[in-house]
Design a protein around this motif. Structure first.
Motif, mmCIF file in Angstrom:
data_model
loop_
_atom_site.group_PDB
_atom_site.id
_atom_site.type_symbol
_atom_site.label_atom_id
_atom_site.label_comp_id
_atom_site.label_asym_id
_atom_site.label_seq_id
_atom_site.Cartn_x
_atom_site.Cartn_y
_atom_site.Cartn_z
ATOM 1 N N GLU A 1 0.848 -1.187 0.000
ATOM 2 C CA GLU A 1 0.000 0.000 0.000
ATOM 3 C C GLU A 1 0.888 1.243 0.000
ATOM 4 O O GLU A 1 1.894 1.291 0.693
ATOM 5 C CB GLU A 1 -0.893 0.020 1.240
ATOM 6 C CG GLU A 1 -1.784 1.242 1.311
ATOM 7 C CD GLU A 1 -2.685 1.229 2.526
ATOM 8 O OE1 GLU A 1 -3.904 1.218 2.338
ATOM 9 O OE2 GLU A 1 -2.168 1.215 3.653
ATOM 10 N N VAL B 1 0.547 5.511 0.412
ATOM 11 C CA VAL B 1 -0.356 6.582 0.821
ATOM 12 C C VAL B 1 0.218 7.906 0.316
ATOM 13 O O VAL B 1 1.424 8.142 0.399
ATOM 14 C CB VAL B 1 -0.572 6.595 2.355
ATOM 15 C CG1 VAL B 1 0.705 6.823 3.107
ATOM 16 C CG2 VAL B 1 -1.606 7.615 2.766
ATOM 17 N N LEU C 1 -5.148 6.223 -1.100
ATOM 18 C CA LEU C 1 -4.589 4.927 -0.746
ATOM 19 C C LEU C 1 -4.507 4.102 -2.023
ATOM 20 O O LEU C 1 -5.524 3.922 -2.711
ATOM 21 C CB LEU C 1 -5.475 4.214 0.274
ATOM 22 C CG LEU C 1 -5.749 4.958 1.576
ATOM 23 C CD1 LEU C 1 -6.773 4.196 2.420
ATOM 24 C CD2 LEU C 1 -4.464 5.169 2.350
ATOM 25 N N TYR D 1 -11.542 1.281 1.440
ATOM 26 C CA TYR D 1 -10.942 1.353 0.110
ATOM 27 C C TYR D 1 -11.902 1.738 -1.010
ATOM 28 O O TYR D 1 -11.502 1.812 -2.164
ATOM 29 C CB TYR D 1 -10.233 0.038 -0.208
ATOM 30 C CG TYR D 1 -9.033 -0.156 0.681
ATOM 31 C CD1 TYR D 1 -7.851 0.537 0.434
ATOM 32 C CD2 TYR D 1 -9.086 -0.983 1.787
ATOM 33 C CE1 TYR D 1 -6.752 0.387 1.256
ATOM 34 C CE2 TYR D 1 -7.985 -1.147 2.606
ATOM 35 C CZ TYR D 1 -6.823 -0.453 2.332
ATOM 36 O OH TYR D 1 -5.730 -0.603 3.158
ATOM 37 N N HIS E 1 -0.800 5.041 7.681
ATOM 38 C CA HIS E 1 -1.928 4.120 7.557
ATOM 39 C C HIS E 1 -1.390 2.702 7.444
ATOM 40 O O HIS E 1 -0.433 2.462 6.725
ATOM 41 C CB HIS E 1 -2.772 4.449 6.322
ATOM 42 C CG HIS E 1 -3.965 3.574 6.186
ATOM 43 N ND1 HIS E 1 -4.032 2.521 5.304
ATOM 44 C CD2 HIS E 1 -5.157 3.584 6.837
ATOM 45 C CE1 HIS E 1 -5.202 1.933 5.413
ATOM 46 N NE2 HIS E 1 -5.908 2.555 6.334
#
Length: 166
Positions: free
Chosen positions: A29, A31, A44, A61, A131
């Motif tokens: 992931e 960010v 994201l 998401y 995150h």
């Protein structure tokens, strides 16, 4: 000799059992934050570089706003957290239809406006946003989400002072 072979086989079995709980290295992931026009927009991006599908929670998401403190924000260079002031929604445990599929070698992006969700200090400030996303591999095992490596970024935001309540 028999003991050492049995010991090695036992260690291999333990390693395989652990691997089922460990996140897949091909899932990541990223960010990013855009602060413009008085808004703080968090994007994201989840990349699935594996040969199997993964499943992401729709609320995080695919949603357009937060319903809980899903990201951690602090003043950059400080551990001082920025307080979450947005709505909090208590939810039942997620069901299979609360998730959506990201195909093998797929990418999914979602942008969330967090401007009204955090108590940003007035004026121009630098912040760190973090995150830790999660996913599941099997919709029959929703109680076993796998955490992605935490993603973070630093951004600058200028917050206009909020009017005093009447």
């Amino acid at each position: 000799m028999k003991r050492s072979v049995a010991g090695v086989l036992m260690l291999m079995a333990l390693g395989l059992a652990y691997a089922k709980e460990k996140p897949i290295s091909g899932v990541s992931e990223k960010v990013s934050v855009a602060s413009r026009g008085g808004k703080v927009l968090v994007t994201l991006t989840v990349t699935n570089r594996t040969r199997q599908p993964i499943y992401l929670w729709k609320v995080t998401y695919q949603g357009r706003q937060l319903f809980g403190p899903d990201v951690d924000i602090s003043l950059a260079g400080s551990a001082a957290p920025v307080n979450y002031i947005g709505p909090v929604v208590k939810r039942a445990p997620p069901q299979a239809d609360d998730y959506f599929k990201v195909e093998p070698n797929g990418v999914h992006r979602n942008t969330i406006d967090i401007t009204q969700s955090y108590d940003f200090a007035p004026g121009k400030q630098r912040y760190r946003l973090s995150h830790t996303g999660s996913y599941v591999l099997d919709l029959q095992q929703l109680d076993n989400p796998l955490a992605m490596k935490p993603a973070s970024t630093v951004f600058t935001h200028t917050q206009v002072a909020r009017p005093a309540e009447q």
